[in-house]
Design a protein around this motif. Structure first.
Motif, mmCIF file in Angstrom:
data_model
loop_
_atom_site.group_PDB
_atom_site.id
_atom_site.type_symbol
_atom_site.label_atom_id
_atom_site.label_comp_id
_atom_site.label_asym_id
_atom_site.label_seq_id
_atom_site.Cartn_x
_atom_site.Cartn_y
_atom_site.Cartn_z
ATOM 1 N N ASN A 114 0.820 -1.216 0.000
ATOM 2 C CA ASN A 114 0.000 0.000 0.000
ATOM 3 C C ASN A 114 0.856 1.270 0.000
ATOM 4 O OD1 ASN A 114 0.958 -0.157 2.598
ATOM 5 N ND2 ASN A 114 -0.989 0.334 3.567
ATOM 6 N N GLU A 115 2.096 1.149 -0.459
ATOM 7 C CA GLU A 115 3.004 2.293 -0.516
ATOM 8 C C GLU A 115 3.350 2.640 -1.960
ATOM 9 O OE1 GLU A 115 5.656 1.591 3.490
ATOM 10 O OE2 GLU A 115 6.373 0.733 1.601
ATOM 11 N N VAL A 116 3.500 3.938 -2.198
ATOM 12 C CA VAL A 116 4.053 4.414 -3.460
ATOM 13 C C VAL A 116 5.482 4.829 -3.152
ATOM 14 C CG1 VAL A 116 3.910 6.110 -5.321
ATOM 15 C CG2 VAL A 116 1.802 5.206 -4.292
ATOM 16 N N LYS A 117 6.417 4.271 -3.904
ATOM 17 C CA LYS A 117 7.833 4.520 -3.670
ATOM 18 C C LYS A 117 8.464 5.071 -4.941
ATOM 19 C CE LYS A 117 9.709 1.800 -0.627
ATOM 20 N NZ LYS A 117 10.376 0.682 0.032
ATOM 21 N N ALA A 118 9.655 5.587 -4.805
ATOM 22 C CA ALA A 118 10.385 6.089 -5.966
ATOM 23 C C ALA A 118 11.838 5.684 -5.836
ATOM 24 C CB ALA A 118 10.264 7.603 -6.053
ATOM 25 N N TYR A 119 12.413 5.348 -6.960
ATOM 26 C CA TYR A 119 13.842 5.091 -7.028
ATOM 27 C C TYR A 119 14.436 6.209 -7.864
ATOM 28 C CZ TYR A 119 18.343 2.940 -7.706
ATOM 29 O OH TYR A 119 19.700 2.710 -7.720
ATOM 30 N N ASP A 120 15.299 7.006 -7.248
ATOM 31 C CA ASP A 120 15.972 8.098 -7.947
ATOM 32 C C ASP A 120 17.156 7.496 -8.689
ATOM 33 O OD1 ASP A 120 17.687 10.203 -8.688
ATOM 34 O OD2 ASP A 120 16.980 11.458 -7.044
ATOM 35 N N TYR A 121 17.016 7.345 -9.994
ATOM 36 C CA TYR A 121 18.042 6.648 -10.761
ATOM 37 C C TYR A 121 19.292 7.487 -11.000
ATOM 38 C CZ TYR A 121 15.387 8.803 -14.638
ATOM 39 O OH TYR A 121 14.706 9.661 -15.458
ATOM 40 N N LYS A 122 19.271 8.755 -10.704
ATOM 41 C CA LYS A 122 20.490 9.577 -10.779
ATOM 42 C C LYS A 122 21.290 9.459 -9.488
ATOM 43 C CE LYS A 122 19.910 11.848 -14.741
ATOM 44 N NZ LYS A 122 20.795 12.109 -15.795
ATOM 45 N N MET A 123 20.578 9.403 -8.352
ATOM 46 C CA MET A 123 21.233 9.323 -7.044
ATOM 47 C C MET A 123 21.448 7.879 -6.576
ATOM 48 S SD MET A 123 21.644 12.518 -6.077
ATOM 49 C CE MET A 123 21.883 12.421 -4.332
ATOM 50 N N GLY A 124 20.711 6.921 -7.174
ATOM 51 C CA GLY A 124 20.826 5.531 -6.745
ATOM 52 C C GLY A 124 20.212 5.303 -5.381
ATOM 53 N N GLN A 125 19.036 5.927 -5.144
ATOM 54 C CA GLN A 125 18.427 5.881 -3.810
ATOM 55 C C GLN A 125 16.914 5.672 -3.915
ATOM 56 O OE1 GLN A 125 19.030 9.608 -1.832
ATOM 57 N NE2 GLN A 125 18.152 8.921 0.090
ATOM 58 N N ALA A 126 16.368 4.776 -3.096
ATOM 59 C CA ALA A 126 14.925 4.549 -3.015
ATOM 60 C C ALA A 126 14.347 5.411 -1.894
ATOM 61 C CB ALA A 126 14.625 3.081 -2.758
ATOM 62 N N ILE A 127 13.159 5.976 -2.150
ATOM 63 C CA ILE A 127 12.500 6.800 -1.135
ATOM 64 C C ILE A 127 11.014 6.444 -1.072
ATOM 65 C CG2 ILE A 127 14.101 8.747 -1.264
ATOM 66 C CD1 ILE A 127 12.100 10.170 -3.056
ATOM 67 N N ASN A 128 10.416 6.623 0.089
ATOM 68 C CA ASN A 128 8.979 6.436 0.261
ATOM 69 C C ASN A 128 8.276 7.739 -0.073
ATOM 70 O OD1 ASN A 128 9.169 3.776 1.176
ATOM 71 N ND2 ASN A 128 9.531 4.443 3.265
ATOM 72 N N GLN A 170 -4.463 13.106 -7.533
ATOM 73 C CA GLN A 170 -3.428 13.616 -8.434
ATOM 74 C C GLN A 170 -2.411 14.386 -7.605
ATOM 75 O OE1 GLN A 170 -4.508 15.447 -12.288
ATOM 76 N NE2 GLN A 170 -3.492 17.249 -11.460
ATOM 77 N N TYR A 171 -1.122 14.099 -7.861
ATOM 78 C CA TYR A 171 -0.041 14.699 -7.084
ATOM 79 C C TYR A 171 0.982 15.369 -7.981
ATOM 80 C CZ TYR A 171 -1.594 11.701 -3.237
ATOM 81 O OH TYR A 171 -2.327 11.083 -2.258
ATOM 82 N N GLU A 172 1.541 16.449 -7.465
ATOM 83 C CA GLU A 172 2.743 17.025 -8.049
ATOM 84 C C GLU A 172 3.918 16.347 -7.359
ATOM 85 O OE1 GLU A 172 5.317 21.158 -8.186
ATOM 86 O OE2 GLU A 172 3.404 21.127 -7.158
ATOM 87 N N LEU A 173 4.943 16.001 -8.112
ATOM 88 C CA LEU A 173 6.160 15.431 -7.538
ATOM 89 C C LEU A 173 7.236 16.511 -7.557
ATOM 90 C CD1 LEU A 173 6.237 11.871 -9.149
ATOM 91 C CD2 LEU A 173 5.476 12.526 -6.871
ATOM 92 N N PRO A 174 7.472 17.169 -6.412
ATOM 93 C CA PRO A 174 8.486 18.227 -6.383
ATOM 94 C C PRO A 174 9.896 17.652 -6.524
ATOM 95 C CG PRO A 174 7.069 18.317 -4.432
ATOM 96 C CD PRO A 174 6.789 17.032 -5.144
ATOM 97 N N LEU A 175 10.799 18.504 -6.937
ATOM 98 C CA LEU A 175 12.202 18.118 -7.038
ATOM 99 C C LEU A 175 12.816 18.005 -5.650
ATOM 100 C CD1 LEU A 175 13.226 20.506 -9.945
ATOM 101 C CD2 LEU A 175 12.676 18.068 -10.102
ATOM 102 N N GLY A 176 13.931 17.312 -5.547
ATOM 103 C CA GLY A 176 14.703 17.280 -4.304
ATOM 104 C C GLY A 176 14.189 16.357 -3.220
ATOM 105 N N HIS A 177 13.564 15.247 -3.592
ATOM 106 C CA HIS A 177 13.116 14.224 -2.637
ATOM 107 C C HIS A 177 12.124 14.766 -1.619
ATOM 108 C CE1 HIS A 177 16.793 11.442 -3.406
ATOM 109 N NE2 HIS A 177 16.238 11.869 -4.510
ATOM 110 N N GLN A 178 11.314 15.713 -2.026
ATOM 111 C CA GLN A 178 10.253 16.216 -1.161
ATOM 112 C C GLN A 178 9.021 15.332 -1.309
ATOM 113 O OE1 GLN A 178 9.676 20.554 -1.322
ATOM 114 N NE2 GLN A 178 11.357 20.546 -2.793
ATOM 115 N N LEU A 179 8.134 15.393 -0.324
ATOM 116 C CA LEU A 179 6.907 14.609 -0.389
ATOM 117 C C LEU A 179 5.999 15.136 -1.494
ATOM 118 C CD1 LEU A 179 6.115 14.133 3.391
ATOM 119 C CD2 LEU A 179 7.054 12.462 1.790
ATOM 120 N N PRO A 180 5.228 14.250 -2.120
ATOM 121 C CA PRO A 180 4.285 14.688 -3.151
ATOM 122 C C PRO A 180 3.263 15.675 -2.584
ATOM 123 C CG PRO A 180 4.530 12.314 -3.192
ATOM 124 C CD PRO A 180 5.230 12.802 -1.959
ATOM 125 N N VAL A 181 2.786 16.552 -3.442
ATOM 126 C CA VAL A 181 1.782 17.543 -3.057
ATOM 127 C C VAL A 181 0.464 17.154 -3.727
ATOM 128 C CG1 VAL A 181 1.118 19.974 -3.184
ATOM 129 C CG2 VAL A 181 3.531 19.349 -2.886
#
Length: 134
Positions: free
Chosen positions: A33-47, A103-114
């Motif tokens: 039940n989680e939406v996650k992201a993998y930042d492929y430039k930084m090599g890091q997964a985030i919730n 519907q969410y905006e995905l801000p830059l810099g590993h911030q939480l979706p808005v």
């Protein structure tokens, strides 16, 4: 682009939904039940998001096809809209009327979706399509 470690690769590969957001450099995916992201430039997964008592039925980044919008004064609005993440959830105990579209905006810099929009009362949502006005 950093090489993905095997644990992250297995998690992404096991997701029923995988979307790419080139604006944030994210592979967006679900795990339970989680939406996650993998930042492929930084090599890091985030919730990004967690939906406690809801099941995710869809995540989607709208696709943009050049030439879709023929009205020049609308082009900038649609360019922004196509960067948004759609997340649809439902309650498995009541799939006929518990569907929620967000519907969410995905801000830059590993911030939480808005969250920009939320609509409720749908049956379980399995797909959405956005059709711009010409």
């Amino acid at each position: 682009v950093k090489k993905m470690n095997s644990a992250d690769a297995k998690e992404v590969a096991g997701s029923p939904f995988i979307e790419i957001n080139t604006n944030t450099n994210y592979l967006v995916y679900t795990k339970g039940n989680e939406v996650k992201a993998y930042d492929y430039k930084m090599g890091q997964a985030i919730n990004l998001l967690t939906f406690a008592n809801e099941t995710i039925s869809l995540i989607k980044m709208q696709r943009y096809t050049p030439g879709m919008v023929r009205t020049p004064d609308r082009q900038a609005d649609y360019n922004e809209l196509f960067k948004r993440l759609v997340v649809c959830t439902y309650d498995p105990a009541s799939p006929d009327n518990s569907g929620i579209f967000r519907q969410y905006e995905l801000p830059l810099g590993h911030q939480l979706p808005v969250k920009e929009a939320e609509e409720t009362g749908f049956p379980k949502i399995v797909d959405v399509t956005f059709n711009p006005m010409p």
